[in-house]
Design a protein around this motif. Structure first.
Motif, short mmCIF file in Angstrom:
data_model
loop_
_atom_site.label_atom_id
_atom_site.label_comp_id
_atom_site.label_asym_id
_atom_site.label_seq_id
_atom_site.Cartn_x
_atom_site.Cartn_y
_atom_site.Cartn_z
N LYS A 1 47.71 50.86 30.38
CA LYS A 1 47.55 52.32 30.35
C LYS A 1 46.23 52.76 30.99
O LYS A 1 46.18 53.73 31.74
CB LYS A 1 47.62 52.82 28.90
N VAL A 2 45.16 52.03 30.68
CA VAL A 2 43.86 52.38 31.25
C VAL A 2 43.82 52.09 32.74
O VAL A 2 43.26 52.86 33.53
CB VAL A 2 42.72 51.65 30.50
N ALA A 3 44.45 51.00 33.16
CA ALA A 3 44.51 50.67 34.59
C ALA A 3 45.24 51.75 35.36
O ALA A 3 44.83 52.13 36.47
CB ALA A 3 45.20 49.32 34.77
N SER B 1 46.04 46.24 36.94
CA SER B 1 45.80 45.84 35.54
C SER B 1 45.30 44.41 35.43
O SER B 1 44.70 44.03 34.43
CB SER B 1 47.09 46.00 34.72
N HIS B 2 45.53 43.59 36.47
CA HIS B 2 45.09 42.19 36.44
C HIS B 2 43.57 42.05 36.60
O HIS B 2 43.01 41.00 36.29
CB HIS B 2 45.80 41.38 37.52
N VAL B 3 42.91 43.09 37.10
CA VAL B 3 41.46 43.01 37.29
C VAL B 3 40.71 43.69 36.15
O VAL B 3 39.48 43.74 36.16
CB VAL B 3 41.03 43.63 38.64
N LEU B 4 41.44 44.22 35.18
CA LEU B 4 40.83 44.91 34.04
C LEU B 4 41.07 44.10 32.77
O LEU B 4 42.16 43.59 32.56
CB LEU B 4 41.44 46.30 33.90
N LEU C 1 53.87 49.26 23.58
CA LEU C 1 53.13 50.47 23.25
C LEU C 1 51.75 50.15 22.67
O LEU C 1 50.80 50.89 22.89
CB LEU C 1 53.92 51.30 22.23
N ALA C 2 51.66 49.05 21.91
CA ALA C 2 50.44 48.82 21.13
C ALA C 2 49.88 47.41 21.23
O ALA C 2 49.04 47.03 20.43
CB ALA C 2 50.70 49.15 19.66
N SER C 3 50.31 46.64 22.22
CA SER C 3 49.70 45.33 22.43
C SER C 3 48.43 45.48 23.26
O SER C 3 48.18 46.55 23.85
CB SER C 3 50.67 44.40 23.16
N THR C 4 47.64 44.44 23.33
CA THR C 4 46.44 44.47 24.16
C THR C 4 46.81 44.67 25.62
O THR C 4 46.15 45.41 26.36
CB THR C 4 45.64 43.16 24.00
N LYS C 5 47.89 44.02 26.04
CA LYS C 5 48.36 44.17 27.42
C LYS C 5 48.74 45.62 27.70
O LYS C 5 48.43 46.16 28.78
CB LYS C 5 49.57 43.26 27.66
#
Length: 300
Positions: free
Chosen positions: A180-182, A189-192, A171-175
């Motif tokens: 979520k944004v990806a 998500s691998h390119v962001l 829920l709250a890690s950088t990953k």
């Protein structure tokens, strides 16, 4: 002055350096993580022979590390889990070996010569692909009955449990933030990167800014819980995101909002950035080595 070979085993690289007993690092370098256990052991043997005046070997690694040298759990380096790594490295090099979990090593670095120095009760959080950390009571590491002391990321923060995505790490890690944004932007998500997420938020993207604000809120909720579970003097935050200048300020703002709304508990967590970044695991592994030897000497 004694010197130690410090090794940090990661999924992509093995970092190493020579660390003195007064916390000075020299010969700092890294190599691609070997693909097999034998190759890793050969690498460590080579390092121990090529670096002079080495008194022992201190290893930071992922997983739940037992005192006898077996690394339980799983990680991006699967072959280290199962065999007695302490024994294998010792047999290969002829030197005394100390192993510890990487998050615990990061915590040890702060207790030794960082922002936890001189304090008794400290929590260290490492935010990255997950959320891990270390617990120190009276300056000593608390590993727990199942070697999971400091695994803060497994906390549940939701009121309805559907799957593993409800744990704090997801829920709250950088990953988690990047994921979520990806999903919002419909990209892989691998390119962001985390840096790009914050750039989008700061450039005026309202939807991304909302996700970032939620991210800070979830971090603050977990930190608030940790304060009342353990009541430490300070909670230190590490990981790549800890280098953001406004991280502590943003989390503090969210903590203020939480405390304002809860009338039963008004202790505000004291939070600060970890002093050490990329070299923390190497320093902490050596401090753990020194502490372990101190305990052994006291028991004699």
């Amino acid at each position: 002055m004694k010197n130690f070979l410090a090794i940090d085993i990661g999924g992509t690289f093995v970092k190493y350096g020579v660390v003195s007993e007064n916390a000075v690092i020299t010969h700092l370098n890294k190599v691609k993580t070997p693909e097999t256990l034998q190759s890793l052991l050969d690498l460590i043997e080579h390092l121990s022979q090529s670096l002079s005046n080495i008194s022992g070997i201190a290893v930071s690694c992922p997983g739940a590390v037992s005192d006898d040298g077996i690394i339980y759990g799983s990680s991006a380096v699967p072959y280290i889990h199962g065999p007695n790594m302490k024994q294998l490295i010792g047999e290969k090099t002829g030197l005394h070996v100390y192993l510890e979990n990487d998050a615990n090593c990061a915590g040890y670095a702060e207790i030794w010569d960082g922002n936890g120095k001189g304090k008794n009760d400290v929590l260290v959080m490492v935010i990255g692909t997950g959320i891990g950390g270390a617990i120190f009571k009276n300056g000593s590491l608390h590993k727990g009955a199942n070697l999971h002391g400091g695994e803060f990321g497994y906390m549940l923060l939701t009121n309805s449990i559907s799957n593993s995505d409800d744990v704090w790490s997801r829920l709250a890690s950088t990953k988690a933030l990047v994921k979520k944004v990806a999903s919002l932007k419909q990209v892989d998500s691998h390119v962001l990167t985390g840096e790009q997420v914050f750039e989008l938020a700061e450039s005026g993207d309202v939807e991304v800014a909302k996700i970032v604000e939620d991210f800070y809120h979830l971090l603050a909720v977990g930190i608030y819980n940790l304060q009342y579970i353990y009541d430490p003097e300070v909670i230190l935050i590490g990981g790549g995101i800890s280098q953001r200048e406004d991280l502590i300020e943003k989390i503090t703002q969210k903590l203020d909002l939480i405390i304002e709304k809860i009338d039963l508990a008004k202790i505000k967590p004291s939070i600060a950035r970890c002093k050490f970044a990329q070299d923390a695991n190497l320093l902490g592994a050596v401090y753990g080595y020194l502490k372990s030897n101190e305990i052994k000497m006291q028991r004699r």
